[in-house]
Write an enzyme that holds these catalytic residues in place. Structure first.
Site, PDB file in Angstrom:
ATOM      1  N   ASP A   8      -1.876   9.902 -10.000  1.00 56.58           N
ATOM      2  CA  ASP A   8      -1.965   8.889 -11.057  1.00 56.58           C
ATOM      3  C   ASP A   8      -0.570   8.539 -11.584  1.00 56.58           C
ATOM      4  O   ASP A   8      -0.260   7.368 -11.835  1.00 56.58           O
ATOM      5  CB  ASP A   8      -2.834   9.395 -12.210  1.00 56.58           C
ATOM      6  CG  ASP A   8      -4.316   9.447 -11.857  1.00 56.58           C
ATOM      7  OD1 ASP A   8      -4.696   8.892 -10.804  1.00 56.58           O
ATOM      8  OD2 ASP A   8      -5.073  10.052 -12.634  1.00 56.58           O
ATOM      9  N   ASN A  28      -2.083  13.188  -3.176  1.00 53.75           N
ATOM     10  CA  ASN A  28      -3.140  13.799  -3.985  1.00 53.75           C
ATOM     11  C   ASN A  28      -3.449  15.217  -3.528  1.00 53.75           C
ATOM     12  O   ASN A  28      -3.640  16.125  -4.348  1.00 53.75           O
ATOM     13  CB  ASN A  28      -4.408  12.948  -3.920  1.00 53.75           C
ATOM     14  CG  ASN A  28      -4.321  11.704  -4.778  1.00 53.75           C
ATOM     15  OD1 ASN A  28      -3.665  11.690  -5.815  1.00 53.75           O
ATOM     16  ND2 ASN A  28      -4.970  10.631  -4.355  1.00 53.75           N
ATOM     17  N   GLU A  59      -4.906   2.626  -3.870  1.00 55.78           N
ATOM     18  CA  GLU A  59      -3.444   2.612  -3.873  1.00 55.78           C
ATOM     19  C   GLU A  59      -2.879   1.307  -3.338  1.00 55.78           C
ATOM     20  O   GLU A  59      -1.695   1.227  -2.991  1.00 55.78           O
ATOM     21  CB  GLU A  59      -2.898   3.783  -3.049  1.00 55.78           C
ATOM     22  CG  GLU A  59      -3.207   3.724  -1.574  1.00 55.78           C
ATOM     23  CD  GLU A  59      -4.527   4.383  -1.191  1.00 55.78           C
ATOM     24  OE1 GLU A  59      -4.652   4.796  -0.030  1.00 55.78           O
ATOM     25  OE2 GLU A  59      -5.421   4.509  -2.047  1.00 55.78           O
ATOM     26  N   ASP A  98       0.853  -1.179   0.000  1.00 50.47           N
ATOM     27  CA  ASP A  98       0.000   0.000   0.000  1.00 50.47           C
ATOM     28  C   ASP A  98       0.897   1.240   0.000  1.00 50.47           C
ATOM     29  O   ASP A  98       1.886   1.284   0.740  1.00 50.47           O
ATOM     30  CB  ASP A  98      -0.888  -0.033   1.254  1.00 50.47           C
ATOM     31  CG  ASP A  98      -2.002   0.985   1.203  1.00 50.47           C
ATOM     32  OD1 ASP A  98      -3.132   0.580   0.907  1.00 50.47           O
ATOM     33  OD2 ASP A  98      -1.746   2.173   1.479  1.00 50.47           O
TER      34      ASP A  98
END
Length: 304
Positions: free
Chosen positions: A196, A187, A222, A179
């Site tokens: 992304d 973000n 993620e 993870d």
């Protein structure tokens, strides 16, 4: 058929080319096999005139099938004269064409070939455009559209096959889950497009560490998972550490340098409760991933 060493609970799905609008009449010179079973349903495999195409459980076969009921050297397809011939190589559970056991058979467009009880392919003569359409449809059905990793559904089906094979043959199979640490912060700070780009970069770096038989999938958001065949815990942990080290870095995006790290959990099937299951393997791996995050992130947990 003397050998019956396969799971009755496993089933084959039927992939219809007709539903995709692929014509029954040959229109080209591209000779392909299309998988009609399991997690690889729809996968397109090209045949070559100058190459004897081998099918079996061996890893070095052109079509390597880790399924119960498939022999190590099961069958081969060779170009002969103006077309292809399939030959059974003395397999335990036989090679069937259109439901009939064969020793040697000249293939015709639309023939359905079955290797043992669980694996089937369709032989088709097509053209370049139709072959590309089939490949695109397959990739779209099994791949995550952003990262190119396999999707969760594909991983789920693949794990069923890996676990069933490992249990029956007393071999090992492992799972790694990782993870991205503080991905929401990425973000929020750099924007979703940067996020992304980070996900794509991570998939690219992990792919470079894996063997052809390992499967990397986007498990959700993620979070990613890697199915690892035939490696014990020591080897799995080493691979997990390589994956972690490869992603303790910065990702460049439009002049920005985005710092990333990952937390990793891994487990082997032999550690699971008896009888070992896919759900048990996932639960143990996920528990260790959570422990890695709770312990401070950017680490591998392979016990507990």
């Amino acid at each position: 058929m003397a050998e019956k060493d396969f799971e009755e609970s496993e089933s084959t799905a039927v992939f219809s080319l007709d539903a995709l609008g692929v014509p029954e009449v040959p229109r080209g010179s591209r000779h392909v096999l299309v998988r009609m079973d399991g997690s690889d349903i729809g996968k397109v495999i090209a045949l070559k005139e100058d190459h004897s195409f081998t099918i079996g459980r061996r890893s070095d076969c052109d079509l390597s099938l880790k399924y119960d009921g498939v022999s190590r050297n099961h069958a081969r397809i060779v170009y002969e004269g103006e077309g292809y011939v399939v030959e059974d190589l003395g397999s335990s559970n036989g090679t069937l064409v259109r439901g009939q056991a064969i020793q040697r058979h000249r293939l015709e467009h639309g023939d359905i070939l079955q290797f043992g009880p669980l694996v089937s392919v369709r032989y088709s003569i097509t053209d370049a455009q139709e072959e590309n359409i089939l490949r695109h449809l397959y990739e779209a059905s099994v791949r995550d559209s952003l990262t190119g990793a396999f999707n969760r559904e594909y991983l789920s089906e693949r794990l069923k096959t890996e676990v069933a094979f490992a249990v029956r043959h007393r071999t090992e199979t492992s799972l790694i889950m990782f993870d991205l640490d503080h991905f929401k912060r990425v973000n929020d700070t750099y924007g979703h497009q940067a996020g992304d780009a980070v996900l794509i970069s991570v998939v690219q770096s992990v792919t470079q560490t894996l063997r052809a038989e390992d499967v990397l999938a986007r498990y959700g958001g993620e979070e990613f998972a890697v199915s690892v065949r035939g490696i014990d815990m020591a080897g799995t942990k080493r691979l997990a550490e390589r994956i972690r080290e490869a992603n303790h870095r910065e990702v460049a995006y439009k002049g920005q340098h985005v710092p990333i790290s990952i937390s990793v959990g891994c487990a082997t099937l032999s550690e699971c409760d008896d009888p070992p299951t896919v759900d048990g393997l996932i639960a143990l791996t996920d528990k260790r991933l959570y422990a890695a995050k709770q312990a401070g992130r950017n680490r591998v947990i392979a016990a507990g």
